[in-house]
Each structure stands twice: as structure tokens, then as C-alpha cells.
Design a protein around this motif. Structure first.
Motif, PDB file in Angstrom:
ATOM      1  N   LEU A  61       0.859  -1.660   0.395  1.00 54.74           N
ATOM      2  CA  LEU A  61      -0.140   0.165  -0.238  1.00 54.74           C
ATOM      3  C   LEU A  61       0.934   1.208  -0.066  1.00 54.74           C
ATOM      4  CD1 LEU A  61      -2.909   1.425  -0.282  1.00 54.74           C
ATOM      5  CD2 LEU A  61      -2.531   0.942   2.725  1.00 54.74           C
ATOM      6  N   GLU A  62       0.612   2.257  -1.014  1.00 53.90           N
ATOM      7  CA  GLU A  62       1.575   2.928  -0.898  1.00 53.90           C
ATOM      8  C   GLU A  62       0.921   3.868  -0.808  1.00 53.90           C
ATOM      9  OE1 GLU A  62       4.536   2.609  -2.099  1.00 53.90           O
ATOM     10  OE2 GLU A  62       4.788   0.791  -3.748  1.00 53.90           O
ATOM     11  N   ARG A  63      -0.646   4.329  -1.186  1.00 52.70           N
ATOM     12  CA  ARG A  63      -1.069   6.097  -0.684  1.00 52.70           C
ATOM     13  C   ARG A  63      -2.367   5.099  -0.301  1.00 52.70           C
ATOM     14  NH1 ARG A  63      -0.741   8.217  -5.227  1.00 52.70           N
ATOM     15  NH2 ARG A  63      -2.702   7.795  -5.628  1.00 52.70           N
ATOM     16  N   GLY A  64      -2.685   6.212   0.666  1.00 52.88           N
ATOM     17  CA  GLY A  64      -4.808   5.970   0.891  1.00 52.88           C
ATOM     18  C   GLY A  64      -4.877   4.490   1.523  1.00 52.88           C
ATOM     19  N   ARG A  65      -6.061   3.374   1.104  1.00 57.61           N
ATOM     20  CA  ARG A  65      -6.708   2.887   1.626  1.00 57.61           C
ATOM     21  C   ARG A  65      -7.280   1.236   0.835  1.00 57.61           C
ATOM     22  NH1 ARG A  65     -11.287   4.739   5.652  1.00 57.61           N
ATOM     23  NH2 ARG A  65     -11.492   5.762   3.857  1.00 57.61           N
ATOM     24  N   ALA A  66      -6.657   0.620   1.161  1.00 56.30           N
ATOM     25  CA  ALA A  66      -7.343  -0.546   0.407  1.00 56.30           C
ATOM     26  C   ALA A  66      -8.002  -1.742   1.203  1.00 56.30           C
ATOM     27  CB  ALA A  66      -6.163  -0.885  -0.356  1.00 56.30           C
ATOM     28  N   ALA A  67      -8.960  -2.649   1.592  1.00 58.24           N
ATOM     29  CA  ALA A  67      -9.487  -3.490   1.687  1.00 58.24           C
ATOM     30  C   ALA A  67      -9.448  -5.058   0.923  1.00 58.24           C
ATOM     31  CB  ALA A  67     -11.237  -3.669   1.756  1.00 58.24           C
ATOM     32  N   PHE A  68      -8.752  -5.848   1.010  1.00 51.31           N
ATOM     33  CA  PHE A  68      -8.201  -7.163   1.054  1.00 51.31           C
ATOM     34  C   PHE A  68      -9.383  -8.149   1.685  1.00 51.31           C
ATOM     35  CE2 PHE A  68      -4.335  -4.934   1.215  1.00 51.31           C
ATOM     36  CZ  PHE A  68      -4.624  -4.406   0.420  1.00 51.31           C
ATOM     37  N   ASP A  69      -9.861  -8.849   0.064  1.00 52.28           N
ATOM     38  CA  ASP A  69     -10.861 -10.432   0.343  1.00 52.28           C
ATOM     39  C   ASP A  69     -10.082 -11.581   0.020  1.00 52.28           C
ATOM     40  OD1 ASP A  69     -12.327 -12.288   0.675  1.00 52.28           O
ATOM     41  OD2 ASP A  69     -14.255 -11.339   0.354  1.00 52.28           O
ATOM     42  N   VAL A  70      -9.962 -12.482   0.824  1.00 54.04           N
ATOM     43  CA  VAL A  70      -8.315 -12.917   0.471  1.00 54.04           C
ATOM     44  C   VAL A  70      -8.938 -14.540   0.114  1.00 54.04           C
ATOM     45  CG1 VAL A  70      -6.168 -13.765   0.831  1.00 54.04           C
ATOM     46  CG2 VAL A  70      -6.408 -11.326   1.912  1.00 54.04           C
ATOM     47  N   LYS A  71      -8.016 -14.833  -1.449  1.00 49.48           N
ATOM     48  CA  LYS A  71      -8.306 -16.103  -1.845  1.00 49.48           C
ATOM     49  C   LYS A  71      -7.452 -17.443  -1.115  1.00 49.48           C
ATOM     50  CE  LYS A  71      -9.957 -19.360  -4.622  1.00 49.48           C
ATOM     51  NZ  LYS A  71     -12.089 -19.553  -4.977  1.00 49.48           N
ATOM     52  N   HIS A  72      -8.314 -18.084  -0.193  1.00 48.92           N
ATOM     53  CA  HIS A  72      -7.959 -19.776   0.288  1.00 48.92           C
ATOM     54  C   HIS A  72      -7.093 -20.500  -0.594  1.00 48.92           C
ATOM     55  CE1 HIS A  72      -9.555 -17.284   4.061  1.00 48.92           C
ATOM     56  NE2 HIS A  72      -8.651 -17.036   3.752  1.00 48.92           N
ATOM     57  N   GLY A  73      -6.449 -21.404  -0.277  1.00 49.67           N
ATOM     58  CA  GLY A  73      -5.856 -22.860  -1.552  1.00 49.67           C
ATOM     59  C   GLY A  73      -4.774 -22.397  -1.887  1.00 49.67           C
ATOM     60  N   ASP A  74      -4.132 -21.595  -1.256  1.00 50.91           N
ATOM     61  CA  ASP A  74      -3.189 -21.044  -2.423  1.00 50.91           C
ATOM     62  C   ASP A  74      -1.743 -21.056  -1.490  1.00 50.91           C
ATOM     63  OD1 ASP A  74      -0.650 -19.681  -3.034  1.00 50.91           O
ATOM     64  OD2 ASP A  74      -2.190 -18.431  -5.057  1.00 50.91           O
ATOM     65  N   ALA A  75      -0.836 -21.760  -1.854  1.00 54.04           N
ATOM     66  CA  ALA A  75       0.268 -22.193  -0.617  1.00 54.04           C
ATOM     67  C   ALA A  75       0.925 -21.241  -0.498  1.00 54.04           C
ATOM     68  CB  ALA A  75       1.294 -23.097  -1.141  1.00 54.04           C
ATOM     69  N   ARG A  76       0.979 -19.826  -0.994  1.00 53.77           N
ATOM     70  CA  ARG A  76       2.154 -18.825  -0.944  1.00 53.77           C
ATOM     71  C   ARG A  76       1.190 -18.000   0.488  1.00 53.77           C
ATOM     72  NH1 ARG A  76       1.859 -17.015  -6.965  1.00 53.77           N
ATOM     73  NH2 ARG A  76       0.014 -16.816  -6.679  1.00 53.77           N
ATOM     74  N   ARG A  77       1.770 -17.450   1.230  1.00 57.15           N
ATOM     75  CA  ARG A  77       1.395 -16.209   2.141  1.00 57.15           C
ATOM     76  C   ARG A  77       0.510 -15.082   1.279  1.00 57.15           C
ATOM     77  NH1 ARG A  77       5.370 -14.281   6.430  1.00 57.15           N
ATOM     78  NH2 ARG A  77       6.964 -13.206   4.815  1.00 57.15           N
ATOM     79  N   PHE A  78      -0.151 -14.903   2.359  1.00 56.48           N
ATOM     80  CA  PHE A  78      -0.534 -13.321   1.801  1.00 56.48           C
ATOM     81  C   PHE A  78      -0.228 -12.081   3.110  1.00 56.48           C
ATOM     82  CE2 PHE A  78      -3.309 -10.021   1.104  1.00 56.48           C
ATOM     83  CZ  PHE A  78      -4.155 -10.014  -0.622  1.00 56.48           C
ATOM     84  N   VAL A  79       0.468 -10.979   2.210  1.00 54.56           N
ATOM     85  CA  VAL A  79       0.790 -10.181   2.891  1.00 54.56           C
ATOM     86  C   VAL A  79       0.228  -8.732   2.368  1.00 54.56           C
ATOM     87  CG1 VAL A  79       3.160  -9.364   4.137  1.00 54.56           C
ATOM     88  CG2 VAL A  79       2.643 -11.825   3.861  1.00 54.56           C
ATOM     89  N   ALA A  80       0.019  -8.004   3.511  1.00 53.40           N
ATOM     90  CA  ALA A  80      -0.100  -6.761   2.983  1.00 53.40           C
ATOM     91  C   ALA A  80       1.132  -5.709   3.832  1.00 53.40           C
ATOM     92  CB  ALA A  80      -1.526  -5.768   3.330  1.00 53.40           C
ATOM     93  N   GLN A  81       1.568  -5.019   2.976  1.00 51.18           N
ATOM     94  CA  GLN A  81       2.475  -4.024   3.785  1.00 51.18           C
ATOM     95  C   GLN A  81       2.233  -2.567   3.372  1.00 51.18           C
ATOM     96  OE1 GLN A  81       6.703  -4.907   1.993  1.00 51.18           O
ATOM     97  NE2 GLN A  81       7.197  -2.344   1.978  1.00 51.18           N
ATOM     98  N   ALA A  82       2.178  -2.094   4.513  1.00 52.61           N
ATOM     99  CA  ALA A  82       2.031  -1.172   4.312  1.00 52.61           C
ATOM    100  C   ALA A  82       2.533   0.004   6.087  1.00 52.61           C
ATOM    101  CB  ALA A  82       0.308  -0.566   4.889  1.00 52.61           C
ATOM    102  N   ALA A  83       3.506   1.438   5.578  1.00 51.43           N
ATOM    103  CA  ALA A  83       4.386   2.116   6.157  1.00 51.43           C
ATOM    104  C   ALA A  83       5.285   0.767   6.609  1.00 51.43           C
ATOM    105  CB  ALA A  83       3.583   2.600   6.889  1.00 51.43           C
ATOM    106  N   ALA A  84       5.679   1.404   7.991  1.00 47.54           N
ATOM    107  CA  ALA A  84       6.888  -0.125   8.690  1.00 47.54           C
ATOM    108  C   ALA A  84       6.585  -1.539   9.002  1.00 47.54           C
ATOM    109  CB  ALA A  84       7.602   0.944   9.532  1.00 47.54           C
ATOM    110  N   GLY A  85       5.265  -1.936   8.213  1.00 45.13           N
ATOM    111  CA  GLY A  85       4.653  -2.642   9.162  1.00 45.13           C
ATOM    112  C   GLY A  85       3.734  -3.987   8.090  1.00 45.13           C
TER     113      GLY A  85
END
Length: 349
Positions: free
Chosen positions: A175-199
Motif C-alpha cells: 500500500l503506497e498511498r490511501g486505503r485498500a480492503a482485501f478479501d483473500v483467496k484461500h487454497g494458495d500455498a503462498r502466504r498473503f502479506v500486505a505491506q503498509a508503511a513500517a509494518g
């Protein structure tokens, strides 16, 4: 009485040759734009940020024969530069890459590649800027839903930007700017990570939203389904549906905070909900949704408290309601800038 005026410096065409000149200029401008966009795709592929079968690239090439030709030409030039890499380098070359991994793009160029990159820059590409340009953006007043490649859904609030960095090991969005909502699709072996600022927000089977601050330095994560782990270099915390986590910088661990989830996620339902917010903060939010306009709150009016529920597609109506309810003076400049102030003429700036 009003009348339309011819803008200064705008010549009036009186011959077919002028029109032909305009047409030629537009053709050349289009060709330059296509070359630049094609070059960006080639650089993204070389940097490992895209592949030749990327759905977005396929759609871009399918727009016209000119699009496909521009991409083919850019690819050929880039491959030709690769064959000349044994030439003496302008600066020390990076260490040799693993034979099992395609060399990634670097700003430590050999002479031929440097010349090619400079040619791109001369064409108006701005290579570094494009390499770091967000993949998805929204402008003021625009809210959009994006289907990600893994089947997850991302909803971008107005005036927001997100970069998508999927690879074989991880699904990461930044997330570079503003706001975003995520509805994560499951069944994927890769983990899902959202990066926002320092976290980072790590999905544990969930739907959540992350927002960067309009003012101040605190990022906010609100979970609407399942769980997430929010972490930075100072620590981590887990949050469940209905909970929110806030963190300011890498020196302070994330902490759980009490947030009105209904109000925080109202934008996803086309609404803006304020609960005892300052008028200054309300104006900041309305500016996000009112394209081409700017609201400025003057003097003591900035501290007035506001509670209300408004439609995000009618910021002008919300402004009028606020001005009437709070008995504010509303001054317009060029019908674009709106200044709100208290009725007291002695109220200072």
C-alpha cells in the motif's frame, strides 16, 4: 452578461495543413507513448516484476497491432543489449548471478545497457520512476475493485495506490498511498502479506483493510473476517474480526485499538461515516472524494465536532449540509475552492 472567450495563445485553424499538422503531432505523440509503455514492460520483465504471459501485458499487446509491434521492438532492443554485456563496463559490474536465475535489472550498467537505458530516458520514460510506479491507482472520487491474479479481491479507496508483487513464494501487496480492503483467496500455498508503511499484515484466513494516514504517522488495520498478524521490527500482535491494530513506525510495536468497524469500513459500502470528528478531518476526507475541488476550513471552525453519514459520491451535498447545520460561512473561489469559516467576521485564520 457572459460570453465565451477564445483562450489566449490558442490559434484558430484556417487551413487543412494546420489540421494535418495537428494530426501528425498526435500520431507521433501516440507512437512515443507506446514505445515508452512497451519499454516499461520490458524493464519490468527483466527486473522480475512481470512475465511475458502476465495477463496485463497480454491485454496491453492485444489492444492493437501497434501495441504488439512496440513491445516486440522494445524486446528485441533489450535482448540485443544483453548480447553486448561483455563490453567494458562504465562502473564496476555486479557479481555474476546464479546460472539458474535470470539476471535481474540493476542500475549498475554495462556500456551497451546504459546506452539503451539512456535512450529510454531520453524518450521520456523516467526509468526509475516506472520501476517503482504502483500497479493500481485511483484518483480523487474514484473507488475501484480489482481482481488479483490469485483470485483474491482488492478494493481501492479514492486517491490510493497499491503495488502487487506476487512471486512463487509469496503474495505481497504494498500500500503506497490511501486505503485498500482485501478479501483473500484461500487454497494458495503462498502466504498473503500486505505491506503498509513500517509494518506488515499477514493473512491467517481473512478479509481486512489497511489504511495509511491522511495526517499524522499511524497506519490502521481493521479486520472484518478471520484473523491477521500485524508486525513490524518492534513486535507483532494478532487481531480477529471486529478488531483494529495501529502502528506508527518501526520503533513501536503494533497495538490493538478500539475503532468503530462499521464507520471505518463504510467507504466499501459507498458511505462516509463520521463520529465526533473535527471539521478539519472531515474536510480532509471529503477532499479525497471530491475530484477537482478543495475544501479549506478556516480559523476556529476547524475544531468543530461533526457526526454524520454521507454518500461518497455526493461530497458537495455533504458540504452544503455541514455548512447549514453548523451555521458556517461558505466562500467559493472559481467554483473549485471552498473556504468554510465561522459566521463571526472577527474569527482569525
Amino acid at each position: 452578461m457572459t460570453r465565451d472567450l477564445q483562450p489566449l495563445g490558442m490559434p484558430v485553424s484556417s487551413s487543412g495543413s494546420s489540421n494535418a499538422g495537428v494530426s501528425d503531432a498526435r500520431t507521433h505523440a501516440r507512437a512515443r507513448r507506446l514505445r515508452a509503455e512497451a519499454a516499461v514492460w520490458v524493464v519490468r520483465i527483466d527486473a522480475g516484476r512481470a512475465t511475458r504471459d502476465d495477463a496485463r501485458l497480454v491485454r496491453w499487446c492485444a489492444r492493437s497491432a501497434e501495441h504488439q509491434a512496440a513491445f516486440d521492438a522494445a524486446s528485441t532492443q533489450w535482448q540485443h543489449a544483453d548480447t553486448l554485456r561483455a563490453q567494458p563496463a562504465v562502473v564496476a559490474a555486479p557479481s555474476a548471478p546464479s546460472p539458474n536465475r535470470r539476471p535481474r535489472f540493476s542500475f549498475t550498467f554495462t556500456a551497451p545497457r546504459a546506452a539503451f537505458a539512456c535512450a529510454f530516458a531520453a524518450a521520456g520514460i523516467g526509468l526509475a520512476l516506472y520501476l517503482h510506479a504502483p500497479d493500481f491507482t485511483t484518483s480523487a472520487g474514484e473507488v475501484r475493485t480489482v481482481a488479483l491474479d490469485d483470485g483474491s479481491t482488492m478494493r481501492l479507496d479514492a486517491d490510493s495506490a497499491v503495488d502487487v508483487r506476487y512471486d512463487e513464494h509469496e503474495r505481497r501487496v504494498v500500500l503506497e498511498r490511501g486505503r485498500a480492503a482485501f478479501d483473500v483467496k484461500h487454497g494458495d500455498a503462498r502466504r498473503f502479506v500486505a505491506q503498509a508503511a513500517a509494518g506488515e499484515i499477514v493473512d491467517i484466513g481473512t478479509a481486512f483493510q489497511a489504511s495509511l494516514p491522511d495526517r499524522g504517522d499511524a497506519a490502521l488495520v481493521t479486520v472484518t473476517q478471520g484473523r491477521v498478524a500485524v508486525r513490524n521490527s518492534a513486535g507483532s500482535v494478532e487481531a480477529a474480526a471486529g478488531q483494529s491494530v495501529q502502528y506508527s513506525d518501526a520503533a513501536h510495536a503494533p497495538n490493538t485499538v478500539i475503532v468503530d468497524t462499521f464507520a471505518a469500513t463504510a467507504w466499501q459500502r459507498g458511505r462516509i461515516v463520521f463520529t465526533d470528528a473535527s471539521l478539519a478531518d472531515v474536510a480532509t476526507v471529503l477532499n479525497r472524494y471530491w475530484k477537482g475541488h478543495f475544501i479549506y476550513v478556516r480559523g476556529s471552525a476547524a475544531a468543530l465536532r461533526v457526526s454524520g453519514n454521507f454518500a461518497i459520491d455526493a461530497p458537495g451535498q455533504a458540504l452544503a449540509t455541514l455548512a447549514e447545520t453548523l451555521s458556517l460561512r461558505s466562500t467559493r473561489i472559481a467554483n473549485r475552492v471552498v473556504i468554510l469559516s465561522a459566521q463571526d467576521p472577527t474569527d482569525g485564520q
